[in-house]
Design a protein around this motif. Structure first.
Motif, PDB file in Angstrom:
ATOM      1  N   VAL A  95      58.258-114.999  76.615  1.00  0.00           N
ATOM      2  CA  VAL A  95      57.970-114.078  77.716  1.00  0.00           C
ATOM      3  C   VAL A  95      58.753-114.460  78.966  1.00  0.00           C
ATOM      4  CG1 VAL A  95      56.165-113.251  79.262  1.00  0.00           C
ATOM      5  CG2 VAL A  95      55.702-113.472  76.820  1.00  0.00           C
ATOM      6  N   TYR A 132      50.499-111.819  67.363  1.00  0.00           N
ATOM      7  CA  TYR A 132      51.036-111.473  68.680  1.00  0.00           C
ATOM      8  C   TYR A 132      52.332-112.230  68.966  1.00  0.00           C
ATOM      9  CZ  TYR A 132      51.429-110.468  73.603  1.00  0.00           C
ATOM     10  OH  TYR A 132      51.904-110.059  74.819  1.00  0.00           O
ATOM     11  N   THR A 146      55.674-110.397  70.042  1.00  0.00           N
ATOM     12  CA  THR A 146      56.448-110.801  71.217  1.00  0.00           C
ATOM     13  C   THR A 146      57.881-111.137  70.841  1.00  0.00           C
ATOM     14  OG1 THR A 146      54.439-111.690  72.228  1.00  0.00           O
ATOM     15  CG2 THR A 146      56.536-112.424  73.145  1.00  0.00           C
ATOM     16  N   LEU A 156      53.933-108.343  78.498  1.00  0.00           N
ATOM     17  CA  LEU A 156      53.688-109.296  77.419  1.00  0.00           C
ATOM     18  C   LEU A 156      52.860-110.480  77.895  1.00  0.00           C
ATOM     19  CD1 LEU A 156      57.260-109.321  75.804  1.00  0.00           C
ATOM     20  CD2 LEU A 156      55.200-108.236  74.877  1.00  0.00           C
TER      21      LEU A 156
END
Length: 375
Positions: free
Chosen positions: A46, A166, A170, A231
């Motif tokens: 991220v 997740y 991502t 995110l």
């Protein structure tokens, strides 16, 4: 195929193979790492995307900004408000984050047209803090200082709601965003933005609209910065005015400087290094911020072009040392060729040259001749 074309194709093949190996390693990482490692890896992805998006205006555009926390927070609040109050799903949240981030980036770019130098930092910081104040005081809309806690991942498909799922989501979003940013940074528009960084006056003289280029750079940077903020909130499960803090804008600038602002993945490397150091140093001392501050100072003093920039400099220097003998040989061969060409262009010297070559050939054959006489 020429040697240069072969080298280019070989370099591209090696780069593609390296990217493939890294992607495979990242995909299988959740199977070998624990839950905390997966969380840290997700946050690196991220923050790495956020840093690369910031570098569109900082490293390539030459436009420093302390207000990129605004885009990060806008993406976060798009998730918080959209999911908890409007019931948005992931595609809707992505579209909203892109649109809001791009709109905010365009506004930043328009303000950038009026100021230069240190005033740019002050103006971008002021705009970001204006959004911070709005989020802090609009309690009914944003939750105020408490923010919006308990944001679920119900808008995501069922397999992607867990930590590993997740992480893979991502990874996919970040990989796609980086691919788009890479294409943008190798497009004519980004080349013009780089030219504007080097000489705004020359770009204006050649007919480019530098004001439009600034707005475009901030628009692209803001859109992908908002995706990174989206995110982050899905990862943390909450959003607050801290996502809009000036510390976030200062930290992303450190990412870019540490990794290398003139390299595409330099800011990503800087984000990964700082995140890992935060986790590692904080396990040994409560003064981990002091350690990181010393690291930043050392980087600014001894690595002004970042880690990747220094590695590229070392590679060029090693290559130059290796090419030096070859370059000397090539210079000598070129000098001898020039002398031979000058000899052949002069009729008298060419006749002498021909008789000498015939005499050398006869000696080599064993016939033997007397010394030649020049005409």
């Amino acid at each position: 195929m020429t040697a240069s074309a072969w080298l280019v194709r070989r370099r591209r093949a090696v780069t593609a193979a390296g990217v493939g190996v890294v992607l495979v390693a990242l995909v299988v990482f959740p199977a070998v790492g624990d839950a905390f490692s997966v969380f840290v890896a997700t946050r690196i992805l991220v923050l790495g995307l956020f840093a690369v998006a910031y570098n569109v205006v900082f490293g390539y555009g030459g436009m420093p900004s302390l207000g990129h926390a605004a885009f990060f927070g806008i993406g976060g609040y798009a998730v918080g408000i959209g999911v908890t109050r409007l019931g948005w799903t992931l595609p809707t949240v992505v579209i909203a984050a892109l649109a809001l981030g791009a709109a905010a980036g365009a506004v930043f770019g328009l303000f950038w047209l009026r100021v230069r130098g240190v005033y740019v930092l002050l103006l971008t910081l002021a705009l970001s803090q204006a959004l911070f104040g709005f989020a802090f005081f609009q309690t009914d809309f944003t939750g105020g200082d408490n923010g919006i806690p308990g944001i679920p991942r119900t808008g995501l498909p069922e397999p992607l709601r867990g930590a590993e799922g997740y992480y893979l989501l991502t990874l996919g979003v970040v990989a796609a965003a980086l691919a788009v940013l890479w294409l943008f940074q190798h497009s004519p528009v980004e080349m013009a933005i780089v030219g504007m960084r080097e000489s705004e006056a020359r770009m204006s003289a050649t007919g480019y609209r530098v004001d439009v280029l600034r707005v475009v750079a901030f628009t692209v940077s803001g859109a992908f910065g908002a995706i990174a903020g989206m995110l982050e909130v899905y990862l943390q499960g909450s959003v607050s005015p801290a996502n809009l803090s000036w510390l976030v804008g200062a930290e992303v600038m450190v990412f870019a400087i540490l990794g290398g602002a003139r390299r595409f993945l330099g800011p990503f490397l800087g984000a990964a290094a700082v995140t890992v150091l935060e986790v590692w140093v904080s396990t040994y001392t409560e003064r981990w911020t002091t350690v990181l501050g010393i690291l930043y100072i050392i980087t600014a003093v001894f690595l002004p072009d970042g880690v990747l920039g220094r590695l590229a400099w070392a590679r060029r220097r090693i290559g130059a040392e290796g090419r030096r003998p070859a370059a000397a040989d090539a210079t000598g061969q070129m000098r001898r060729l020039n002398e031979a060409y000058a000899t052949l262009r002069n009729p008298v010297r060419r006749a002498v040259y021909d008789r000498q070559r015939i005499a050398q050939a006869l000696r080599a054959a064993g016939a033997g001749v007397g010394p030649s006489h020049n005409p």
